[in-house]
Each structure stands twice: as C-alpha cells, then as structure tokens.
Design an enzyme around this catalytic site. Structure first.
Site, PDB file in Angstrom:
ATOM      1  N   ASN A  12       0.881  -1.172   0.000  1.00 10.69           N
ATOM      2  CA  ASN A  12       0.000   0.000   0.000  1.00 10.69           C
ATOM      3  C   ASN A  12       0.917   1.220   0.000  1.00 10.69           C
ATOM      4  O   ASN A  12       1.485   1.578   1.027  1.00 10.69           O
ATOM      5  CB  ASN A  12      -0.888  -0.037   1.252  1.00 10.69           C
ATOM      6  CG  ASN A  12      -1.712   1.229   1.406  1.00 10.69           C
ATOM      7  OD1 ASN A  12      -1.751   2.077   0.519  1.00 10.69           O
ATOM      8  ND2 ASN A  12      -2.364   1.370   2.548  1.00 10.69           N
ATOM      9  N   LYS A  14       0.262   4.218  -0.224  1.00 10.45           N
ATOM     10  CA  LYS A  14      -0.356   5.408   0.393  1.00 10.45           C
ATOM     11  C   LYS A  14      -0.127   6.614  -0.524  1.00 10.45           C
ATOM     12  O   LYS A  14      -0.018   6.440  -1.728  1.00 10.45           O
ATOM     13  CB  LYS A  14       0.170   5.598   1.816  1.00 10.45           C
ATOM     14  CG  LYS A  14      -0.001   4.301   2.640  1.00 10.45           C
ATOM     15  CD  LYS A  14       0.142   4.476   4.108  1.00 10.45           C
ATOM     16  CE  LYS A  14      -0.091   3.136   4.813  1.00 10.45           C
ATOM     17  NZ  LYS A  14       0.008   3.210   6.265  1.00 10.45           N
ATOM     18  N   HIS A  98      -9.525   1.423   4.958  1.00 13.85           N
ATOM     19  CA  HIS A  98      -8.249   1.631   5.654  1.00 13.85           C
ATOM     20  C   HIS A  98      -8.453   2.642   6.783  1.00 13.85           C
ATOM     21  O   HIS A  98      -9.143   3.641   6.604  1.00 13.85           O
ATOM     22  CB  HIS A  98      -7.169   2.121   4.682  1.00 13.85           C
ATOM     23  CG  HIS A  98      -5.804   2.018   5.283  1.00 13.85           C
ATOM     24  ND1 HIS A  98      -5.353   2.895   6.254  1.00 13.85           N
ATOM     25  CD2 HIS A  98      -4.805   1.121   5.102  1.00 13.85           C
ATOM     26  CE1 HIS A  98      -4.134   2.541   6.625  1.00 13.85           C
ATOM     27  NE2 HIS A  98      -3.770   1.473   5.942  1.00 13.85           N
ATOM     28  N   GLU A 100      -6.663   4.887   7.959  1.00 16.77           N
ATOM     29  CA  GLU A 100      -6.256   6.267   7.674  1.00 16.77           C
ATOM     30  C   GLU A 100      -7.378   7.022   6.974  1.00 16.77           C
ATOM     31  O   GLU A 100      -7.430   8.248   7.013  1.00 16.77           O
ATOM     32  CB  GLU A 100      -4.966   6.276   6.836  1.00 16.77           C
ATOM     33  CG  GLU A 100      -3.761   5.953   7.709  1.00 16.77           C
ATOM     34  CD  GLU A 100      -2.551   5.448   6.949  1.00 16.77           C
ATOM     35  OE1 GLU A 100      -2.551   5.488   5.703  1.00 16.77           O
ATOM     36  OE2 GLU A 100      -1.604   4.993   7.613  1.00 16.77           O
ATOM     37  N   GLU A 170      -5.497  -5.117  10.565  1.00 12.99           N
ATOM     38  CA  GLU A 170      -4.495  -4.050  10.728  1.00 12.99           C
ATOM     39  C   GLU A 170      -4.793  -3.291  12.013  1.00 12.99           C
ATOM     40  O   GLU A 170      -5.573  -2.321  12.002  1.00 12.99           O
ATOM     41  CB  GLU A 170      -4.590  -3.045   9.560  1.00 12.99           C
ATOM     42  CG  GLU A 170      -4.091  -3.547   8.246  1.00 12.99           C
ATOM     43  CD  GLU A 170      -3.483  -2.411   7.424  1.00 12.99           C
ATOM     44  OE1 GLU A 170      -2.403  -2.624   6.865  1.00 12.99           O
ATOM     45  OE2 GLU A 170      -4.061  -1.311   7.341  1.00 12.99           O
ATOM     46  N   GLY A 176       2.370   2.252  10.984  1.00 17.44           N
ATOM     47  CA  GLY A 176       3.311   3.377  10.983  1.00 17.44           C
ATOM     48  C   GLY A 176       4.022   3.557  12.301  1.00 17.44           C
ATOM     49  O   GLY A 176       4.553   4.635  12.585  1.00 17.44           O
ATOM     50  N   SER A 215       3.350  -2.326  10.311  1.00 18.18           N
ATOM     51  CA  SER A 215       4.796  -2.404  10.601  1.00 18.18           C
ATOM     52  C   SER A 215       5.412  -3.747  10.207  1.00 18.18           C
ATOM     53  O   SER A 215       6.321  -4.239  10.889  1.00 18.18           O
ATOM     54  CB  SER A 215       5.068  -2.105  12.086  1.00 18.18           C
ATOM     55  OG  SER A 215       4.708  -0.777  12.375  1.00 18.18           O
TER      56      SER A 215
HETATM   57  P1  13P Z   1       3.056   0.340   7.745  1.00 20.18           P
HETATM   58  O1  13P Z   1       3.520  -0.963   7.134  1.00 20.18           O
HETATM   59  O2  13P Z   1       3.798   1.533   7.267  1.00 20.18           O
HETATM   60  O3  13P Z   1       2.956   0.240   9.235  1.00 20.18           O
HETATM   61  O4  13P Z   1       1.561   0.573   7.210  1.00 20.18           O
HETATM   62  C1  13P Z   1       0.681  -0.483   7.263  1.00 20.18           C
HETATM   63  C2  13P Z   1      -0.524  -0.129   6.489  1.00 20.18           C
HETATM   64  O5  13P Z   1      -1.237   0.792   6.837  1.00 20.18           O
HETATM   65  C3  13P Z   1      -0.804  -0.908   5.281  1.00 20.18           C
HETATM   66  O6  13P Z   1      -2.066  -0.631   4.788  1.00 20.18           O
END
Ligand code: 13P
Length: 255
Positions: A12, A14, A98, A100, A170, A176, A215
């Site tokens: 992903n 982002k 997601h 976020e 997740e 993050g 992570s």
């Molecule tokens: P990280 O791997 O940067 O922690 O992000 C995970 C994520 O949000 C994947 O969708």
C-alpha cells in the site's frame, strides 16, 4: 475449514510516488520478482498512477489496484472515482476501510460495506481493513470492534460476499509505529476473523484470505506470515523501498 493455498503480499504505497519514482520502483520490483510464483503480489497506488502501474505490470506476475473507491456507481460526486473507472485500468485490488481513511475522512462502517460490495460486483478483489485502536485493545474489546466491522458487511450482503476477498487485520496502533503485533496477537485475531466468517455453516467461503498489516518488514515477515492463520501481509512503508518489498515477497514465497 477451508484454507487458502497461495499467500498474498500487497504493498500500500499510500500518498507516495511520482511518475519518476514509480517508473524505477515498479520496474525494479517486477524484474526482481519475475520468478516468484507461489504467492500473489499486488501494489496499490494512488489513482493517477493506475495507468502507469497497468503499463508496467501488465505482462508480469504482479497485480495492481487502488487504495479506495467510491461507494456510488456514477453521478454528481465530485472528486470520487468509481469502480468502473478502476476496471478500465484492469485493477485487481481495491483497499476499502483503511483506518487512515475511516479516521481522517470519517468513513462509516456502512459506507465501507457498500464499497466492499461494489468492488465485488465488478469481480475485483476487495481488501477490507479491520482493526482496533490502542485504547480498544487495552480495554480488551478488540474482538468486538473487529466483529462489528465485519458484521456490518455480513448483515447487508450475507456471508457469501466474502468469497474471493481479502480481509487485512491491521491494528491501528501497529500502523506506521514500528510496533508490529506479536505473532501471538496476529494469530489470535486472524483466527478470530476466520472463525467468525466460517461460523455461518450455510455458506462455504472459498478463497477468503486473512492477512496481517502494521509495521511488517523483512525482519518480522517470516514470523508473522509463517503463521498458518496468516495468509500474507499488507505492507505500508516496507513497500516504498524496492529492496525491502522484494525481500518480504521472497520470504513469504519461501514459506
Ligand atoms: P506500515 O507498514 O507503514 O505500518 O503501514 C501499514 C498499512 O497501513 C498498510 O495498509
């Protein structure tokens, strides 16, 4: 209980990338992973780069997709991108729900359910993200939180909608943060999700993959993705570094 055969690793990206960066990044990944064939691999990009992803990956073993989709099919929804538009670029995956997005853009479980079903309607693979906050984990209600997210979809569309889909556990506190869930935590929650979906004995759900995100890196990929309950990983930061993403894919491919 049905277990899927192939594990899956999805990056992903982002809100990262550019035409220049992607050109190098996608080609490096494509070349390095060309012989990796016992796992599914995907990269979810920002909408403007779907065409570029299609051009670079179309003759490869790597699929591509988006990080969101509109809940409506078409019409006066300024700034939205419909599922039909995603299929114009042969997208395979669409991430829905997601954290976020649900946190920053107030996306409700109801809207996420509609998006999940609209992606299924075009034979794409929805990648549904579920997970709890740190406060919810500390309160011991992570199972209830995740169950609510899944049940909103099941109530609206039935258990069958989960066929040929991906659910990514997740935990929000692990995204993050450099604090991945422990293998025990990931195992427990992925098993919990699997049992929840399969408790409906009237429907047999084929090829539902339950993966872990938060992570994941090349140091913990073996422990997390090596679990029988974990069908792969959704990778954020680790997918922005080609070498790291390639390493993670190779590790999961070796399992
Ligand atoms: P990280 O791997 O940067 O922690 O992000 C995970 C994520 O949000 C994947 O969708």
């Amino acid at each position: 209980m049905n277990k899927v055969s192939k594990k899956v690793v999805v990056g992903n990206l982002k809100m990262n990338g550019s035409l220049d960066f992607n050109e190098k990044h996608f080609n490096q990944i494509k070349i390095a992973l060309k012989d990796v064939n016992t796992i599914d691999i995907g990269i979810c990009v920002s909408y403007p780069y779907l065409f570029q992803a299609q051009m670079i990956f179309q003759d490869s073993n790597i699929s591509w997709g988006s990080q969101n989709v509109a809940k409506d099919e078409k019409g006066p929804f300024t700034g939205e991108v419909s599922v039909a538009m995603l299929t114009d670029f042969n997208s395979k995956y669409a991430i829905v729900g997601h954290s976020e997005r649900s946190t920053a853009y107030c996306e409700s479980d109801e809207n996420i359910a509609t998006k999940f079903s609209i992606v299924k309607s075009k034979s794409m693979t929805p990648l549904l993200c579920v997970g709890e906050t740190l406060i919810e984990r500390e309160a011991g209600i992570m199972e209830r939180v995740v169950a609510n997210q899944i049940e909103t979809i099941r109530k609206k569309y039935g258990t069958n909608v989960f066929k040929n889909s991906i659910i990514a556990y997740e935990p929000i506190w692990a995204i993050g943060s450099d604090l991945a869930a422990s293998p025990e935590q990931a195992d427990h929650m992925c098993n919990f999700i699997r049992n929840l979906i399969h408790e409906d004995k009237n429907n047999s759900i084929d090829d539902l993959k339950i993966i872990y995100g938060g992570s994941v890196n090349s140091k913990n990929a073996l422990q997390l993705c090596g679990l029988e309950s974990v069908d792969g990983a959704l990778i954020g930061r680790g997918s922005l570094n080609a070498e790291e993403f390639i390493k993670i894919c190779q590790i999961v491919n070796s399992l």
